[in-house]
Scaffold this motif. Structure first.
Motif, short mmCIF file in Angstrom:
data_model
loop_
_atom_site.label_atom_id
_atom_site.label_comp_id
_atom_site.label_asym_id
_atom_site.label_seq_id
_atom_site.Cartn_x
_atom_site.Cartn_y
_atom_site.Cartn_z
N THR A 73 23.93 -0.80 -116.85
CA THR A 73 22.76 -1.41 -116.16
C THR A 73 22.07 -2.41 -117.07
O THR A 73 21.89 -2.19 -118.28
CB THR A 73 21.76 -0.32 -115.76
N GLU A 74 21.71 -3.53 -116.51
CA GLU A 74 20.99 -4.59 -117.23
C GLU A 74 19.91 -5.15 -116.31
O GLU A 74 20.15 -6.11 -115.55
CB GLU A 74 21.98 -5.69 -117.66
N PRO A 75 18.66 -4.58 -116.34
CA PRO A 75 17.64 -4.98 -115.38
C PRO A 75 16.79 -6.17 -115.82
O PRO A 75 15.70 -6.39 -115.29
CB PRO A 75 16.77 -3.72 -115.29
N SER A 76 17.26 -6.94 -116.80
CA SER A 76 16.42 -8.01 -117.34
C SER A 76 16.05 -9.04 -116.28
O SER A 76 14.91 -9.52 -116.22
CB SER A 76 17.12 -8.70 -118.51
N ASP A 77 17.04 -9.42 -115.43
CA ASP A 77 16.71 -10.43 -114.41
C ASP A 77 15.71 -9.87 -113.39
O ASP A 77 14.81 -10.58 -112.92
CB ASP A 77 17.97 -10.92 -113.72
N GLU A 78 15.85 -8.57 -113.06
CA GLU A 78 14.88 -7.97 -112.14
C GLU A 78 13.49 -7.88 -112.79
O GLU A 78 12.47 -8.14 -112.13
CB GLU A 78 15.36 -6.56 -111.75
N ILE A 79 13.45 -7.57 -114.10
CA ILE A 79 12.17 -7.52 -114.80
C ILE A 79 11.54 -8.90 -114.86
O ILE A 79 10.32 -9.07 -114.72
CB ILE A 79 12.37 -6.93 -116.21
N ASP A 80 12.37 -9.94 -115.06
CA ASP A 80 11.85 -11.30 -115.07
C ASP A 80 11.23 -11.67 -113.73
O ASP A 80 10.18 -12.32 -113.66
CB ASP A 80 12.97 -12.28 -115.42
N GLU A 81 11.90 -11.24 -112.66
CA GLU A 81 11.34 -11.52 -111.33
C GLU A 81 9.99 -10.81 -111.14
O GLU A 81 9.02 -11.39 -110.63
CB GLU A 81 12.32 -11.09 -110.25
N VAL A 82 9.95 -9.54 -111.56
CA VAL A 82 8.69 -8.79 -111.44
C VAL A 82 7.60 -9.43 -112.31
O VAL A 82 6.43 -9.53 -111.92
CB VAL A 82 8.90 -7.32 -111.82
#
Length: 480
Positions: free
Chosen positions: A160-169
């Motif tokens: 799992t790599e949620p960096s792009d989702e965190i950037d969106e948030v």
């Protein structure tokens, strides 16, 4: 039960907080309350955003991992006859469409064949590290075996790599925060002016109460738009009207009391002059007659009678002196018959004659002949009391007295070059009595101290009838 002692630092902080809050304007307090409410709302909103974003990110990453295995199975089924290097390239291309995961392909010897390009978290992360730590869910990892024609050719490790989702948030949170901050600033500005407008009647009420405290009952408040403040303004206006009416009635009563007192003094002075004076004169004449008769007698009777007649004459002269002093205190000589400026000039000359070391100057040229018994007598007493105090207490060497009519008021000023009133000087009965008399006529009496060694100025302002018909008397009206 014994309570534990409070630390000094805690006690100081408790005392400091009320001192920072107490005494502040109401507008400032309201603005602080609104700011605190906004901060609490922002904190709650931020907490809700973080909780929701963490849950959403965890769901997204779990869904991405769940998609990885069907994608590998579908690719392997479609490319059963493809060479192994080509299969790895196709898998890499297809994994690039997946979000929130990082894929690493290993061959049969566990050597890295391909890794999804640009999947490093530090390469694309825009959100701060502290925000990423709040949002990021636990890292999940899943191994998908690569089996081609019944033979395992490698492994796909999906992490799992949620960096792009965190950037969106983060972008959403920044936009929401800027919008909320802009709206909060605009709201604070609107509330600042709104509170000022709402509290302006209270400021006018405070000013009006200050003037009432200073015994000025003329201010009236306009009716505010707010119902509660309108009730307060109406009550204030009624209170001011009642106080003004009470003061007017009190002044009328005081004026009537002064008139009655002056009438009684005038009658007493008339009786002393018309009854007591002739009796004293008769005693003096009889004593002189007895002395002449005693001169025809022989010693020692003549000497004894002459001594008695001399004692009677001395007593009569002393009583006559006391009678003249009483008449002057009850009713100054000539006041009401002679012009007011002549009476004041005569008063100053008499005081200067009894105090030859003090220069006394008077200017009464702009006065009318009379302002009525009450005002004339009050002006006379103010000048008399002011000059007497300057000579007795201020050790003055020069005293200047001026009386003139200014703006429908008789203004009297007694200035000296003495040492001024010391704090230890005890107040007598003369000055308070003059203040009561002047205030009973609707005027004011003040005692100004320009400095410790700059003398004293006694100022009395007495309202007079501006429609008087008597012309001002010049210096030629003063007696010689």
């Amino acid at each position: 039960m014994i309570s534990e002692p409070v630390p000094a630092a805690a006690a100081d902080s408790r005392r400091r907080l009320p001192s920072l809050w107490s005494g502040r304007p109401m507008r400032a307090r309201l603005m602080v309350v609104v700011v605190l409410i906004n901060l609490v709302a922002a904190a709650v909103s931020g907490a809700v955003i973080i909780i929701k974003a963490r849950t959403a990110t965890q769901v997204e990453t779990a869904a991405s991992i769940a998609v990885a295995e069907p994608l590998v199975a579908e690719t392997l089924q479609l490319m059963q006859d493809a060479p192994v290097p080509g299969l790895f390239r196709v898998l890499t291309l297809r994994f690039q469409a997946l979000r929130h995961v990082r894929v690493r392909l290993l061959d049969a010897n566990q050597a890295v064949v391909e890794e999804r390009p640009g999947s490093g978290p530090e390469a694309r992360r825009r959100a701060p590290a502290w925000f990423a730590r709040l949002i990021a869910p636990p890292v999940l990892s899943h191994e998908v075996p690569l089996v081609l024609q019944g033979r395992r050719i490698g492994t796909a490790i999906v992490t799992t790599e949620p960096s792009d989702e965190i950037d969106e948030v983060w972008g959403y949170a920044v936009a929401l925060g800027l919008t909320g901050a802009t709206l909060s600033i605009a709201m604070l500005a609107i509330l600042f002016f709104a509170f000022g407008r709402l509290l302006r009647p209270l400021e006018r009420l405070a000013e009006g109460l200050t003037r009432l405290e200073q015994q000025d009952y003329s201010p009236r408040l306009e009716r505010p738009d707010t119902r509660e403040l309108a009730v307060i303004a109406a009550r204030f206006n009624r209170l001011a009207e009642a106080l003004e009416g009470a003061r007017a009635a009190n002044r009328q009563l005081n004026r009537q009391l002064l008139t009655a007192q002056d009438d009684e003094r005038r009658r007493t002075a008339l009786e002393l002059h018309d009854e007591f004076g002739p009796c004293l004169f008769a005693l003096e004449a009889n004593a002189a007659s007895i002395g002449r008769i005693a001169g025809t007698l022989e010693d020692p009777a003549r000497l004894r009678l002459q001594q008695r007649t001399d004692d009677i004459a001395a007593i009569v002269k002393r009583v006559q002196t006391i009678n003249r002093a009483l008449l002057s205190r009850l009713r100054p000589a000539g006041l009401g018959q002679a012009p007011l400026n002549a009476c004041l000039d005569l008063l100053l000359r008499d005081l200067a004659r009894h105090n030859p070391g003090i220069a006394i100057e008077g200017d009464f040229r702009a006065l009318r002949r009379s302002y009525g018994d009450l005002v004339d007598l009050t002006a006379y007493r103010c000048v008399q009391e002011g000059v007497t105090n300057a000579m007795r207490h201020a050790q003055a060497r020069r005293i200047a007295v001026r009386a003139a009519e200014e703006a429908a008021s008789l203004v009297i000023r007694v200035a000296d070059d003495g040492i001024g009133l010391r704090p230890e000087t005890k107040a007598g009965r003369g000055l308070p009595g003059m203040r009561e008399r002047v205030e009973a006529l609707g005027g004011s009496l003040t005692l100004d101290r320009p400095g410790s060694d700059a003398g004293t100025v006694l100022a009395a302002v007495i309202p007079v009838d501006a429609a008087g018909t008597d012309a001002p008397d010049g210096p030629e009206m003063s007696p010689a």
